[in-house]
Design a protein around this motif. Structure first.
Motif, short mmCIF file in Angstrom:
data_model
loop_
_atom_site.label_atom_id
_atom_site.label_comp_id
_atom_site.label_asym_id
_atom_site.label_seq_id
_atom_site.Cartn_x
_atom_site.Cartn_y
_atom_site.Cartn_z
N LYS A 85 0.84 -1.20 0.00
CA LYS A 85 0.00 0.00 0.00
C LYS A 85 0.88 1.26 0.00
N ASP A 132 2.38 2.33 3.27
CA ASP A 132 3.46 1.52 3.84
C ASP A 132 4.85 1.94 3.37
N GLU A 154 -10.31 10.00 8.88
CA GLU A 154 -10.04 8.56 9.00
C GLU A 154 -8.58 8.26 8.64
N ALA A 155 -8.10 8.89 7.57
CA ALA A 155 -6.74 8.60 7.11
C ALA A 155 -5.70 9.03 8.14
N THR A 213 -6.22 9.55 11.40
CA THR A 213 -6.38 8.72 12.59
C THR A 213 -5.65 7.39 12.39
N TYR A 214 -5.76 6.82 11.18
CA TYR A 214 -5.04 5.58 10.88
C TYR A 214 -3.53 5.77 11.08
N LEU A 215 -2.99 6.86 10.53
CA LEU A 215 -1.54 7.11 10.65
C LEU A 215 -1.13 7.20 12.11
N ASN A 264 -2.59 6.02 14.69
CA ASN A 264 -2.77 4.75 15.42
C ASN A 264 -1.80 3.67 14.96
N ASN A 265 -1.05 3.95 13.90
CA ASN A 265 -0.16 2.93 13.36
C ASN A 265 1.30 3.36 13.37
N ARG A 313 -7.79 9.03 1.54
CA ARG A 313 -8.18 7.61 1.58
C ARG A 313 -7.32 6.77 0.64
N GLN A 345 -4.43 4.17 1.32
CA GLN A 345 -4.65 2.74 1.59
C GLN A 345 -4.66 1.90 0.32
#
Ligand SMILES: [Mg+2]
Length: 272
Positions: A2, A5, A30-31, A33-35, A37-38, A260, A263
């Motif tokens: 992705k 990554d 969302e995008a 928040t994903y970053l 959280n990861n 988005r 991803q």
């Protein structure tokens, strides 16, 4: 693999990427928040000097982005820290500062003394950020001070600022009047110059190939990323950007529609 990554550190422009006006750009919350959280490092870089860092944090919180690790660099904070690092004895020097309260607060922290009126015509520094009450007297004092040898700095050169009404004049458009009258070019803190990228570098230890900037403008975000030697992702949120991209010599590494797309598999993303 992705797109997300490929990188560990994301430098993200705010206006036009995360929000436009008070509304989130679709998918941005969302995008990001994903970053967060990861284990990705997220640093927001904005050329807009109109607000201070806590106001930007509040604005992000309002649309649903929050976290203890939120890093925000504005052109005003970058300029203040550049001046602090580059000059000594600031407590005994005079500055004529044109701009928002947020810019004035940042410059105040450098120790420089603010002057106005006749005294400002002999200032050691002219520091410019656009503001809605910009008027002829400010242009005149700045021009005279620069002619008298003042160091000339600006927060950024963005000509326009995106709003729901359309693009409205920004710092660069107002700055141009003082540059025209004085015949001198300001040293600018904002993207595409290196100041904000250098400060972002001081927040982390990643190699350049792990760092990417995501922005909606070729001249500032993408050119700045290229100057800084990092990867670049253009987001197609501006209505004119696709035409501009076709004609420009500045080519981002990747082009996406919104955050988005981070991803998506790299094979699905347009690579230039
Ligand atoms: Mg932008």
């Amino acid at each position: 693999m992705k797109l997300v990554d490929l990188f560990d550190c994301f430098l993200i422009d705010l206006d036009g990427v995360v929000y436009i006006g008070d509304s989130a750009v679709p998918g941005s919350v969302e995008a990001i928040t994903y970053l967060l959280n990861n284990d990705k490092t997220v640093i927001f870089l904005t050329n807009n000097p109109r607000h201070n860092i806590s106001e930007y944090s509040q604005k992000l919180k309002k649309i649903g982005i929050e976290g203890v690790s939120l890093n925000i660099i504005t052109s005003a904070t970058a300029l203040a820290s550049h001046i602090k690092d580059s000059f000594s004895d600031l407590k005994n020097k005079k500055a004529y500062v044109i701009g928002s309260e947020a810019l004035k607060k940042e410059i105040e922290l450098t120790g420089l003394n603010f002057v106005s009126g006749d005294e400002a015509k002999k200032a050691d520094f002219v520091i410019f950020g656009g503001h809605p009450e910009f008027h002829y007297e400010e242009m005149k004092i700045a021009t005279l001070a620069i002619a008298n040898g003042a160091h000339f700095f600006a927060t950024n050169r963005d000509m326009v600022y995106p709003t729901i009404e359309g693009h409205i004049p920004a710092t660069g458009a107002m700055l141009a009047s003082i540059e025209a009258a004085s015949g001198k070019k300001a040293v600018s803190a904002g993207k595409p110059e290196n100041m904000m990228f250098d400060i972002a570098d001081s927040f982390h230890d990643y190699d350049k190939d792990k760092i990417v900037i995501i922005g909606d403008h070729l001249d500032t975000d993408i050119r700045g990323g290229k100057n800084a030697g990092i990867s670049t992702i253009l987001i197609l949120s501006d209505p004119n950007i696709e035409d501009e991209l076709k004609q420009s010599e500045i080519k981002p590494d990747y082009v996406i529609y919104d955050l988005r797309d981070l991803q998506k598999d790299i094979s699905e993303i347009e690579k230039l």
